[in-house]
Design a protein around this motif. Sequence first.
Motif, PDB file in Angstrom:
ATOM      1  N   VAL A 215       4.147   6.259  12.090  1.00 14.16           N
ATOM      2  CA  VAL A 215       4.602   5.130  11.281  1.00 14.16           C
ATOM      3  C   VAL A 215       3.460   4.683  10.375  1.00 14.16           C
TER       4      VAL A 215
ATOM      5  N   GLY B 132       7.129   1.196   8.752  1.00 14.69           N
ATOM      6  CA  GLY B 132       7.542   1.216  10.161  1.00 14.69           C
ATOM      7  C   GLY B 132       8.532   2.309  10.515  1.00 14.69           C
TER       8      GLY B 132
ATOM      9  N   ARG C 117       9.721   2.361  18.232  1.00 11.59           N
ATOM     10  CA  ARG C 117      10.683   2.180  17.149  1.00 11.59           C
ATOM     11  C   ARG C 117      11.872   3.118  17.325  1.00 11.59           C
TER      12      ARG C 117
ATOM     13  N   SER D 286      -2.125   3.827  10.894  1.00  9.31           N
ATOM     14  CA  SER D 286      -0.876   3.315  10.322  1.00  9.31           C
ATOM     15  C   SER D 286      -1.137   2.137   9.380  1.00  9.31           C
TER      16      SER D 286
ATOM     17  N   GLY E 196       2.526   1.948   6.637  1.00  4.79           N
ATOM     18  CA  GLY E 196       2.949   0.798   5.848  1.00  4.79           C
ATOM     19  C   GLY E 196       2.574   0.981   4.404  1.00  4.79           C
TER      20      GLY E 196
ATOM     21  N   GLN F 130       2.777  -1.122  20.582  1.00  6.43           N
ATOM     22  CA  GLN F 130       3.895  -1.984  20.207  1.00  6.43           C
ATOM     23  C   GLN F 130       5.198  -1.359  20.713  1.00  6.43           C
TER      24      GLN F 130
ATOM     25  N   SER G  92       4.827   7.164   4.053  1.00  2.00           N
ATOM     26  CA  SER G  92       5.629   6.252   4.841  1.00  2.00           C
ATOM     27  C   SER G  92       6.806   5.877   3.939  1.00  2.00           C
TER      28      SER G  92
END
Length: 568
Positions: free
Chosen positions: A435, A427, A367, A326, A437, A364, A423
């Motif tokens: 995901v 995100g 999302r 990502s 960036g 993380q 992307s």
Amino acid sequence: MNRLICIFFGLIFITGCSVKSAQEKDKFVEGQDITTDNGMVVSAHPQSSRIGVSILQKDGNAVDAAVATEFALAVCYPEAGNIGGGGFMLIRTSDGKTDVIDYREKAPIHASRDMYLDKSGNVSEGLSTETHLASGVPGTVDGMIIAHSKYGKLPFKDVIQPAIDLAEKGFPVTRRQAEDFNSNRKSFLVRNSFRPAFVKDSLWKEGDILIQSALAETLKRIRDQGREGFYSGMTARLMIREMNRGNGIISEQDLKEYRSVSRIPLTADYKGFRIITVAPPSSGGIILIQLLKMTDPYPLSEWGFNSSKTIHLMVEAERRAFADRSEYLGDPEFVKIPVNQLVSKKYLIDRMSTFDEKRASFSQEIRPGSPEGYTSEETTHYSVVDAGGNAVAATTTLNNTFGNSIVVDSAGFLLNNQMDDFSVKPGFPNMYGLVGGEANSVQPGKRMLSSMTPVIVEKEGKLLLVLGSPGGSTIPTTVFQVIVNVLDFGMSIAQAVDAGRFHHQWLPDWISYEKHAIDSVSLEKLRDIGHILKERPSIGSVNAIMILPGGKKAGGADKRSNNSSCGY
Ligand code: DON
């Protein structure tokens, strides 16, 4: 007189021999797990596998057969086979030389970073998947022409002709295809201004014949004019007209300028085997090598196939590899990718230093908008080995099943919706929940990041395995598992392909797994150490060939769909 008799019997003998050898040569075997002495093609449809083998039997090499198979898939497997999409072809010639033809689609020149966002900066639903704007500039035709011109032996017209015949004469659809056409009927009708060949008055059933006359004409233009038959002239005009109808942005210039790229394959050593795969703009090769190297120091064969310990280790490696994807991966012509660092042993050992055998680590936060469960997706992989030992592993796609479901009017082929692999907003998860960036943001002329992972494995410098799979983000983890199944767990290729699969991609933070892939005790152990597990329908659809000791070829056509091994 004696001389005449001799000539007469001589002729009978010669004719007899040539008739016999032609018959012998035309013989082929097919099934899902077969073994043959000479060449083999394993692809998503019996028609394309047979066409590939017929080219081998005419003394074509593996690349001739691969090109024929790819064009045949565009006819008999429109779910993913294509001329309106793109892919990656990995080639290994019998003398050990390797090459990758990257025919991945590109963003059109008029594409821009925020083209899928509305005025408030939110992603406009469906724009990158269901509309004319979803299509990247198609690469398949250029890729096939380049592959053939570099390595092919037979005339190009001979390798494309079987696909033309198939489109013109038609072929019986499989049960699964009838279901695919029926379930996609509404999209075909809504997204096109005419009725494409994939829509009938009544619903499709197994054995109905699909004839694609407009596609046959497009293929004839490619046969007669080469790349000009697709990227300029009539076919290009039809594509531009289609774009204008649906507010698409692919321009004449885009088509004229599209070029596939020959790339150096990525290689790595794993437990004495040599892994050969594709470099960016696919993430697949880097991910696969990272996974193999991160798990290499651990005694997988001792821990056992799909035991909780094995799964935990593999999943923790997957979590880390996808996190790197990502951040770092995109089109190498636009972003500087630290490839060597990402696959270096030191980096990967360090990456696994936080691996705790007793605890799942946390990705993380999950999302919003991550796809849950199954979305209809289709790509296709085929593997070819010829009698001389040349090999091709190629994965090709429109992205979704039938791409964006938009057929170029009067040209008969489907357009891809590959732009969704960019992307579209940092995100924001794409249709595979991936995901990304800046590295994979939309930019004019850039290739969208892929997960396709065609692979060839060598043992002591000799060809051992040829494989790959569809499955979006699950491609590298599927291929990883099949390789480990053969190399660490000693399975046959058929067992390795059939074995149950699981997948983790960092975000969303859960392990998805196929029913029966993990036994209840291991499931409980994995939950106990903090993993979230979700059962899902099948993962991947591998088409593989393994060279057995002694040189026979064993086909592993995944039983998860209608894949077919064919050889002679
Ligand atoms: O290039 C990629 O990674 C995706 N567009 C592949 C899509 C795919 O595999 C869908 N298949 N099941």
